[in-house]
Design a protein around this motif. Structure first.
Motif, PDB file in Angstrom:
ATOM      1  N   VAL A  88      24.918 -61.096  67.716  1.00 30.32           N
ATOM      2  CA  VAL A  88      24.087 -61.404  66.558  1.00 30.32           C
ATOM      3  C   VAL A  88      24.557 -62.745  65.992  1.00 30.32           C
ATOM      4  CG1 VAL A  88      23.265 -60.662  64.294  1.00 30.32           C
ATOM      5  CG2 VAL A  88      23.777 -58.948  66.067  1.00 30.32           C
ATOM      6  N   ALA A  89      23.779 -63.791  66.226  1.00 25.28           N
ATOM      7  CA  ALA A  89      24.107 -65.124  65.726  1.00 25.28           C
ATOM      8  C   ALA A  89      23.558 -65.243  64.311  1.00 25.28           C
ATOM      9  CB  ALA A  89      23.520 -66.188  66.646  1.00 25.28           C
ATOM     10  N   ASN A  90      24.367 -64.815  63.366  1.00 25.56           N
ATOM     11  CA  ASN A  90      23.929 -64.737  61.971  1.00 25.56           C
ATOM     12  C   ASN A  90      24.453 -65.883  61.114  1.00 25.56           C
ATOM     13  OD1 ASN A  90      22.906 -63.156  59.513  1.00 25.56           O
ATOM     14  ND2 ASN A  90      25.106 -63.315  59.075  1.00 25.56           N
ATOM     15  N   ALA A  91      25.515 -66.537  61.546  1.00 27.37           N
ATOM     16  CA  ALA A  91      26.120 -67.590  60.731  1.00 27.37           C
ATOM     17  C   ALA A  91      25.121 -68.712  60.471  1.00 27.37           C
ATOM     18  CB  ALA A  91      27.356 -68.146  61.417  1.00 27.37           C
ATOM     19  N   GLY A  92      25.055 -69.145  59.234  1.00 29.47           N
ATOM     20  CA  GLY A  92      24.146 -70.229  58.872  1.00 29.47           C
ATOM     21  C   GLY A  92      24.509 -70.791  57.520  1.00 29.47           C
ATOM     22  N   ILE A  93      23.938 -71.934  57.217  1.00 29.93           N
ATOM     23  CA  ILE A  93      24.219 -72.582  55.937  1.00 29.93           C
ATOM     24  C   ILE A  93      22.911 -73.057  55.318  1.00 29.93           C
ATOM     25  CG2 ILE A  93      24.595 -74.857  57.001  1.00 29.93           C
ATOM     26  CD1 ILE A  93      26.795 -75.307  54.896  1.00 29.93           C
ATOM     27  N   THR A  94      22.814 -72.912  53.999  1.00 30.18           N
ATOM     28  CA  THR A  94      21.656 -73.367  53.245  1.00 30.18           C
ATOM     29  C   THR A  94      22.087 -74.506  52.332  1.00 30.18           C
ATOM     30  OG1 THR A  94      20.895 -71.067  53.181  1.00 30.18           O
ATOM     31  CG2 THR A  94      19.770 -72.629  51.743  1.00 30.18           C
ATOM     32  N   LEU A  95      21.546 -75.692  52.533  1.00 31.33           N
ATOM     33  CA  LEU A  95      21.853 -76.833  51.673  1.00 31.33           C
ATOM     34  C   LEU A  95      20.543 -77.356  51.089  1.00 31.33           C
ATOM     35  CD1 LEU A  95      24.522 -78.700  53.848  1.00 31.33           C
ATOM     36  CD2 LEU A  95      24.919 -77.215  51.873  1.00 31.33           C
TER      37      LEU A  95
END
Length: 253
Positions: A88-95
């Motif tokens: 599960v590739a869940n890592a993410g960033i919101t900028l």
């Protein structure tokens, strides 16, 4: 116990949606390698899950957008458990940022983790799964912002839409190896981060047709279905979990 003795990697799982996916996998019997960038958060999250799981949960902190670490993550899972069934590739960033002044540093940071991290984790995992007779399941975390535009989220929304195209593209290359690849696209969701905003829940209660924002359990239950054997003939798809928001799409003020 849909996942008894299966081996799973979940990135970005120190809290929020990723944590709940990892927890539910472990509670249904999986051996889970839990990743987050923050070492203390990763260790604490893994310990919480380990105390209530039918399976096991092991921490491995590191940058899920870093190529060397991605390969170490897959190598650790396979060395520890001898196989890899679910990623599960869940890592993410919101900028957030206005398009006209959005800085290059923010743009490339979003792309490196959200796109590069997912792409190369899928690649490393698929190469391992290809060697196994039983294939496997890949799941990417997209977003409703990949379907409907949100103010100040051009880069983020672009990255999430791209993940859904990646899933479709990989159907061509991975289906022959018994590997499914899908995405789950959460809408407004109550997490530790969003609950820092005292107006968040009330705002999204009004904007969501079902009358409430999602919980992390809502998202995790959809995710677990997509990586389970019940979904072995589902691939290249995106499941939107948003209480109907993308059908109406009113934005917050």
């Amino acid at each position: 116990m849909r996942f008894e003795n299966k081996v799973a990697i979940v990135t970005g799982a120190g809290q929020g949606i990723g944590f709940e996916i990892a927890r539910q996998l472990a509670c249904e019997g999986a051996h889970v390698l839990l990743n987050d960038l923050d070492a203390d958060l990763t260790a604490a999250a893994s310990a919480r899950i380990q105390g209530q799981a039918a399976g096991t949960c092991w921490p491995l902190a590191g940058d899920a957008g870093d190529l060397a670490f991605i390969h170490a993550l897959v190598a650790d899972a396979t060395a520890r458990f001898g196989r890899l069934d679910v990623v599960v590739a869940n890592a993410g960033i919101t900028l957030f940022g206005d398009f006209l002044t959005y800085p290059p540093a923010s743009f490339f940071k979003v792309l490196q983790l959200n796109l590069g991290g997912t792409f190369f984790l899928a690649q490393a995992a698929a190469n391992q799964m290809k060697q196994q007779a039983h294939g496997g399941a890949l799941l990417f975390t997209s977003s409703v912002t990949g379907h409907q535009a949100h103010k100040q989220l051009a880069a983020y929304g672009m990255s999430k839409a791209a993940l859904e195209m990646l899933a479709k593209s990989l159907v061509i290359e991975l289906s022959a190896h018994g590997i499914t690849v899908n995405t789950v696209a959460p809408g407004a969701t109550l997490t530790e981060r969003t609950q820092d905003d005292p107006a968040y829940e009330a705002t999204w209660q009004k904007l969501t047709p079902m009358g409430r924002p999602a919980t992390v359990a809502d998202i995790a239950q959809a995710a677990l279905f997509l990586v389970s054997d019940h979904a072995r003939h589902i691939t290249g798809q995106s499941i939107v979990v948003d209480g109907g928001w993308t059908s109406t799409s009113p934005g917050p003020t």
